[in-house]
Every structure is written in C-alpha cells, then in structure tokens.
Design a protein around this motif. Structure first.
Motif, short mmCIF file in Angstrom:
data_model
loop_
_atom_site.label_atom_id
_atom_site.label_comp_id
_atom_site.label_asym_id
_atom_site.label_seq_id
_atom_site.Cartn_x
_atom_site.Cartn_y
_atom_site.Cartn_z
N ASP A 146 0.85 -1.19 0.00
CA ASP A 146 0.00 0.00 0.00
C ASP A 146 0.89 1.24 0.00
N PRO A 150 -0.47 10.08 4.27
CA PRO A 150 -1.35 11.18 4.69
C PRO A 150 -1.26 12.35 3.72
N THR A 153 -3.87 11.77 -2.41
CA THR A 153 -5.01 11.11 -3.03
C THR A 153 -4.59 9.71 -3.49
N LYS A 154 -5.56 8.90 -3.83
CA LYS A 154 -5.26 7.54 -4.29
C LYS A 154 -4.56 7.54 -5.65
N ILE A 192 -12.49 13.33 -3.00
CA ILE A 192 -13.67 13.21 -2.15
C ILE A 192 -14.84 13.88 -2.87
N ARG A 218 -6.08 15.15 5.32
CA ARG A 218 -5.20 14.06 5.73
C ARG A 218 -5.62 12.72 5.15
N GLY A 219 -6.90 12.45 5.13
CA GLY A 219 -7.38 11.17 4.64
C GLY A 219 -7.23 10.07 5.67
N ASP A 220 -7.41 8.80 5.23
CA ASP A 220 -7.37 7.67 6.17
C ASP A 220 -6.10 6.84 6.05
N ALA A 221 -5.04 7.40 5.47
CA ALA A 221 -3.79 6.67 5.34
C ALA A 221 -3.17 6.45 6.72
N PRO A 222 -2.42 5.38 6.90
CA PRO A 222 -1.81 5.11 8.21
C PRO A 222 -0.78 6.16 8.57
#
Length: 304
Positions: A146, A150, A153-154, A192, A218-222
């Motif tokens: 992956d 943070p 975008t994908k 989004i 930030r998003g949901d990245a670790p």
C-alpha cells in the motif's frame, strides 16, 4: 643606490607575487597530488570507483546512480536508489536539492491544449507534496504494498482543497459555498465527493483560486506509511548512494522473486552492505545500493 620609496614598494609586491605564485600555484598542487597517491588514499582520490567481476567500472561507492532501463522504468532485478534532484538524476556536475519546503502543496497545472497534443507543458510544476505522493504510489505498485500516505489522493497527488465562503473571526471559512480540488485537473474525479456538504469540483486550468482557503486533507492513510521517507524524498546533495535498511528490506521480496532466489539470501546481502552510524552515533544506518546490487550480480545473477 637609493631607490624611491614607491619603486621599493612595487619591487616588494612583485617578489611577494612570485613567491605566492610558486607556493600556491605549483608547490601546493604538486603536494596535494602526491598525497593522493599514498596507500589508502589513492582509491578515494580516484573517485572511489567500484568494478564489476569482469573488471569494468560500475560506478562510485560515494555517488548514487539510477538502476533504470532505457525508458526510465526501474530494472526489477535491482534495488532502487532514492530519488535525486541533481540534474536529470544523480548528475555530479549539477548536485542540488529541489529547494521545495513543506509549504509546497499546490501544483501548477499543465495546459490541456498542450498535453492533448502529446507534448509536455514546460510551465507545469508539481509541488513537493504531489512529488512525494506520486513516488509513494509508484513504489507501492512496484513492491506490491500500500503506497498510501497522509494528505495524498489515491491517484498520487496532494489532497488539497480550496474552500470558498464567508470567514469567521479565526480567518477560516465557516460555511463553504464552493470547494475545488486544487491538484486534480478537470475532467479528473475529485478524491472526495463532498466537503462539509458541498460538492467538490476538479480544478480548471488558468482559474484563479487564490481567494479560497487552502485546506490539506489528511485522509485515512496510516500514520506510519509502508513506503519509507527516503523512498519518496531526494537527499540534499542529490547524490546520496545509500538507502535506509527499511527501504532495502521493502525491496527484498521483489528482487528475490525476479532473480529466482530465496528472500533470505537477499536479506543476507543487505546485511553485508549495511553501514552503521558514523563514529557510532552520527546519522542513521544505511545500505550502499551499488555495492548491494553488485554482490547480488556475483552471487545470484539475473537470468531473465
């Protein structure tokens, strides 16, 4: 014979010039050149060159290099170096960094009329954030992990919005009326769909969004990405020949699979070419990429 004072001063100046010319222009350079031939120093003075098993020069142990094919794609049988901002990459005559800082988060978008013609817009520029996001996504695809980070975008650009609307006393937009994804050019689909109930639209080339509040998402990245920082950022010189042990281990499975050898053998080669901290406390442990790749070429040659 008594000479005028101004003549004596000029004669002294000429003598000093001749002495300094001999000392600094002849004696000193010859002394440095001679010292370079002392045992233990000659190799370093010659560029610290490393040779292959066939005796040909493979590169320098102190200057990094890219391990890519003619089209610029990574050669999968080799460990990859960190990015470089020196010239077109690892150019010792153009050692440099990007000079982009943490506030570089907004891209200069390319002119679609130019890109549709199959050309590159020379005025388009990626922000440091988008460079990091794109590199992380690319490394993730190459290594099968992956590549999320943070504020990315994908599709590998900086996740940054321009939010328009009335501002409160704190200077922030309180009730958004319009939201634009600054680094995603139309007709791209924004990362989004909505922000605080307002539909997010892609950016249009040439539009002025300076009136909007810039909001990184930030998003949901670790918090601890799978792809290490040195895999997505260039060194200050652009010539660093090392990568972190973490980045080397990330690449181990791919290199072992392509070369058809056990991962354990590749991990052992990493340990052979890993250096500790300078003087035991300076810097971080590091792996020399060139020496590592040469060891694998000797012990586990690629037969593709």
């Amino acid at each position: 014979m008594h000479l005028p004072n101004w003549v004596r001063q000029h004669v002294a100046a000429v003598r000093a010039l001749l002495v300094l010319t001999v000392v600094t222009g002849i004696v000193y350079p010859l002394a440095v050149w001679a010292v370079a031939f002392l045992p233990g120093l000659h190799d370093k003075a010659g560029g610290s060159m490393v040779k292959t098993a066939a005796g040909t020069a493979a590169g320098s142990r102190i200057i990094g290099q890219a391990f890519t094919g003619p089209n610029g794609d990574p050669l999968t049988q080799y460990f990859q170096s960190r990015p470089s901002a020196a010239g077109n990459g690892y150019d010792p005559t153009s050692t440099s960094a990007s000079n982009l800082g943490p506030e570089s988060i907004i891209d200069t978008l390319p002119d679609p009329a130019i890109t549709k013609a199959g050309k590159e817009d020379a005025n388009a520029k990626q922000s440091l954030l988008t460079q990091v996001c794109a590199r992380s996504a690319a490394v993730g695809r190459l290594e099968g992990v992956d590549g999320a980070r943070p504020f990315c975008t994908k599709d590998g650009v900086g996740a940054v919005l321009a939010v328009f609307g009335p501002r409160g006393r704190d200077g922030h937009v309180s009730t958004p009326t319009r939201v634009v994804s600054l680094n995603q050019e139309a007709p791209a689909v924004p990362f989004i769909a909505t922000y605080k109930g307002v539909k997010v639209e892609p950016a249009s080339f040439g539009a002025d969004y300076s009136a909007g509040e810039v909001v990184p998402v930030r998003g949901d990245a670790p918090a601890a990405p799978k792809v290490p920082a040195d895999a997505v950022t260039a060194s200050g010189s652009g010539l660093d020949p090392h990568i972190s042990p973490a980045y080397a281990r990330l690449q181990a499975s791919r290199v072992a699979k392509v070369r058809g050898v056990p991962v354990a053998r590749v991990l052992t080669a990493i340990e052979h070419n890993q250096d500790g901290r300078g003087l035991g406390f300076l810097g971080e442990p590091r792996v020399n990429v060139l020496l590592l790749n040469l060891e694998l070429d000797r012990t586990s040659p690629f037969r593709g």
